[in-house]
Design a protein around this motif. Structure first.
Motif, PDB file in Angstrom:
ATOM      1  N   ILE A  17       1.079  -1.303  -0.069  1.00 41.60           N
ATOM      2  CA  ILE A  17      -0.227   0.162  -0.088  1.00 41.60           C
ATOM      3  C   ILE A  17       0.879   1.350   0.022  1.00 41.60           C
ATOM      4  O   ILE A  17       0.562   2.062  -0.857  1.00 41.60           O
ATOM      5  N   ALA A  18       2.149   1.637   0.581  1.00 40.64           N
ATOM      6  CA  ALA A  18       2.956   2.266   1.048  1.00 40.64           C
ATOM      7  C   ALA A  18       3.357   2.828  -0.700  1.00 40.64           C
ATOM      8  O   ALA A  18       3.392   3.678  -1.161  1.00 40.64           O
ATOM      9  N   LEU A  19       4.002   1.269  -1.129  1.00 40.72           N
ATOM     10  CA  LEU A  19       4.447   1.692  -2.820  1.00 40.72           C
ATOM     11  C   LEU A  19       3.668   2.236  -3.022  1.00 40.72           C
ATOM     12  O   LEU A  19       3.677   3.020  -4.428  1.00 40.72           O
ATOM     13  N   VAL A  20       2.583   1.753  -3.467  1.00 43.80           N
ATOM     14  CA  VAL A  20       0.637   2.454  -3.979  1.00 43.80           C
ATOM     15  C   VAL A  20       0.886   4.429  -4.051  1.00 43.80           C
ATOM     16  O   VAL A  20       0.654   5.148  -4.412  1.00 43.80           O
ATOM     17  N   VAL A  21       0.828   4.554  -2.433  1.00 46.08           N
ATOM     18  CA  VAL A  21       0.557   6.169  -2.234  1.00 46.08           C
ATOM     19  C   VAL A  21       2.135   6.688  -2.870  1.00 46.08           C
ATOM     20  O   VAL A  21       1.742   7.244  -3.245  1.00 46.08           O
ATOM     21  N   HIS A  22       3.466   6.444  -2.793  1.00 45.57           N
ATOM     22  CA  HIS A  22       4.734   6.459  -3.249  1.00 45.57           C
ATOM     23  C   HIS A  22       4.428   7.239  -4.589  1.00 45.57           C
ATOM     24  O   HIS A  22       4.877   8.509  -4.708  1.00 45.57           O
TER      25      HIS A  22
ATOM     26  N   GLY B  57       5.932   3.330   9.577  1.00 42.48           N
ATOM     27  CA  GLY B  57       5.109   2.015   9.950  1.00 42.48           C
ATOM     28  C   GLY B  57       5.966   0.940   9.937  1.00 42.48           C
ATOM     29  O   GLY B  57       4.630   1.039  10.909  1.00 42.48           O
ATOM     30  N   TRP B  58       6.937   0.725  10.222  1.00 40.56           N
ATOM     31  CA  TRP B  58       6.948  -0.555   9.819  1.00 40.56           C
ATOM     32  C   TRP B  58       7.607  -0.893  11.348  1.00 40.56           C
ATOM     33  O   TRP B  58       7.833  -1.874  12.122  1.00 40.56           O
ATOM     34  N   ALA B  59       8.061   0.108  12.020  1.00 38.47           N
ATOM     35  CA  ALA B  59       8.636   0.611  13.212  1.00 38.47           C
ATOM     36  C   ALA B  59       7.232   0.143  14.186  1.00 38.47           C
ATOM     37  O   ALA B  59       7.760  -0.771  15.471  1.00 38.47           O
ATOM     38  N   ALA B  60       6.374   0.913  13.848  1.00 39.68           N
ATOM     39  CA  ALA B  60       5.213   0.124  14.199  1.00 39.68           C
ATOM     40  C   ALA B  60       4.646  -0.633  14.150  1.00 39.68           C
ATOM     41  O   ALA B  60       4.225  -1.335  15.403  1.00 39.68           O
ATOM     42  N   LEU B  61       5.113  -1.104  13.062  1.00 38.67           N
ATOM     43  CA  LEU B  61       3.973  -2.792  13.480  1.00 38.67           C
ATOM     44  C   LEU B  61       4.971  -3.558  14.234  1.00 38.67           C
ATOM     45  O   LEU B  61       4.118  -4.627  14.254  1.00 38.67           O
TER      46      LEU B  61
ATOM     47  N   LEU C 270       1.947   9.881  10.097  1.00 33.95           N
ATOM     48  CA  LEU C 270       0.432  10.138  10.277  1.00 33.95           C
ATOM     49  C   LEU C 270      -0.380   9.322   9.533  1.00 33.95           C
ATOM     50  O   LEU C 270      -0.952   7.972  10.027  1.00 33.95           O
ATOM     51  N   VAL C 271      -0.412   9.455   8.383  1.00 31.25           N
ATOM     52  CA  VAL C 271      -0.119   8.421   7.573  1.00 31.25           C
ATOM     53  C   VAL C 271       0.017   6.635   7.268  1.00 31.25           C
ATOM     54  O   VAL C 271      -0.552   6.109   7.113  1.00 31.25           O
ATOM     55  N   ALA C 272       0.914   6.847   7.880  1.00 32.73           N
ATOM     56  CA  ALA C 272       1.742   5.304   8.001  1.00 32.73           C
ATOM     57  C   ALA C 272       0.801   4.389   8.745  1.00 32.73           C
ATOM     58  O   ALA C 272       0.285   3.602   8.679  1.00 32.73           O
ATOM     59  N   LEU C 273       0.763   5.676  10.271  1.00 33.28           N
ATOM     60  CA  LEU C 273       0.321   4.412  11.402  1.00 33.28           C
ATOM     61  C   LEU C 273      -1.101   4.130  10.586  1.00 33.28           C
ATOM     62  O   LEU C 273      -1.872   3.617  11.149  1.00 33.28           O
ATOM     63  N   LEU C 274      -2.316   4.765   9.892  1.00 33.02           N
ATOM     64  CA  LEU C 274      -3.512   5.016   9.839  1.00 33.02           C
ATOM     65  C   LEU C 274      -3.411   3.568   9.046  1.00 33.02           C
ATOM     66  O   LEU C 274      -4.558   3.321   8.822  1.00 33.02           O
ATOM     67  N   LEU C 275      -2.085   4.075   7.603  1.00 35.16           N
ATOM     68  CA  LEU C 275      -2.312   2.617   7.087  1.00 35.16           C
ATOM     69  C   LEU C 275      -2.179   1.320   7.304  1.00 35.16           C
ATOM     70  O   LEU C 275      -2.903   0.412   7.530  1.00 35.16           O
ATOM     71  N   LEU C 276      -1.207   1.103   8.845  1.00 32.76           N
ATOM     72  CA  LEU C 276      -1.096   0.180   9.643  1.00 32.76           C
ATOM     73  C   LEU C 276      -2.135  -0.024  10.254  1.00 32.76           C
ATOM     74  O   LEU C 276      -3.152  -1.665  10.462  1.00 32.76           O
TER      75      LEU C 276
END
Length: 249
Positions: free
Chosen positions: A115-120, A168-172, A212-218
């Motif tokens: 998903i992150a790749l798509v957003v990038h 995102g990875w660190a939070a995951l 914040l977006v990374a956390l919402l995606l997670l």
């Protein structure tokens, strides 16, 4: 000997899967390398949104760290810890967690990364370090090491700031280990997550909104991909794969 071969084969297949995902992500990020005009326009939009939300200035946070040695260390952390930590996390999960838990965590990584790749690609974003007029210092260029110089820099996509996959990875990792792993390791993972947030800000590689977006995606990925078991105290979770063979997928 007959039981060793399937185990080795499964490990090799898992390794191949993870390497393919990481390579596709790395290659996919390059698709937005030439989108400089859109990336700068999106940066203006993010900057204005953060001001409208009255978020603290990242440049102000960066100015609180005047020591060059600390900023150099932050650059090193940003550059060298991100991928090795994820690899160590996946290896730990494969070796020491039940098969279902490992697959769940691995699939979370794949889903969030995809998903992150798509957003990038659809939302290229120039990072704060490209805006000295807003008070930012490019700490990598100023104090080193610089991940975006030389041959490696020529191959990098510097407009992939949204979302911050570092955060995102660190939070995951912190979430999964808090959910299923030992408490001492969970606190280490939490420390890594908090330090990562600080590092991406003081190095001017990401805006608050990126994190914040990374956390919402997670959060969305976690809601869709439910945990397979009841959690940390389940008896099955105490069985490491070193002692019990994996079941078939």
């Amino acid at each position: 000997m007959s039981s060793v071969a399937p185990t080795v084969l499964r490990a090799l297949l898992e390794l191949a899967l993870v390497l393919v995902v990481f390579e596709l992500y790395r290659a996919g990020r390059l698709l937005a390398r030439g989108e400089s005009a859109a990336a700068y326009e999106h940066a203006l939009q993010v900057h204005h949104l953060e001001r409208a939300l009255h978020l603290p200035s990242e440049a102000w946070v960066q100015s609180l760290v005047p020591w060059e040695s600390v900023l150099h260390a932050a650059n090193v952390y940003y550059f060298s810890v991100h991928f090795p930590t994820m690899i160590a996390f996946l290896v730990w999960g494969y070796l020491f967690r039940p098969r279902a838990e490992y697959r769940w965590a691995r699939n979370l990584v794949i889903a969030l990364t995809s998903i992150a790749l798509v957003v990038h690609i659809v939302f290229p974003l120039a990072p704060p370090r490209m805006f000295p007029q807003w008070g930012f210092v490019d700490t990598m260029a100023a104090y080193g090491p610089n991940a975006y110089s030389g041959a490696s820099g020529a191959m990098a996509n510097q407009f992939a700031a949204m979302p911050s996959l570092h955060i995102g990875w660190a939070a995951l990792i912190a979430y999964v280990i808090h959910r299923t792993g030992p408490r001492w390791l969970a606190w280490i993972a939490t420390g890594h997550m908090l330090l990562t947030v600080l590092v991406v800000v003081v190095t001017a590689n990401h805006y608050w909104i990126d994190g914040l977006v990374a956390l919402l995606l997670l959060a969305g990925v976690v809601l869709v991909m439910r945990h397979p078991g009841p959690g940390r105290n389940a008896p099955a979770e105490r069985d490491a794969v070193l002692h019990l063979p994996h079941g078939d997928s």
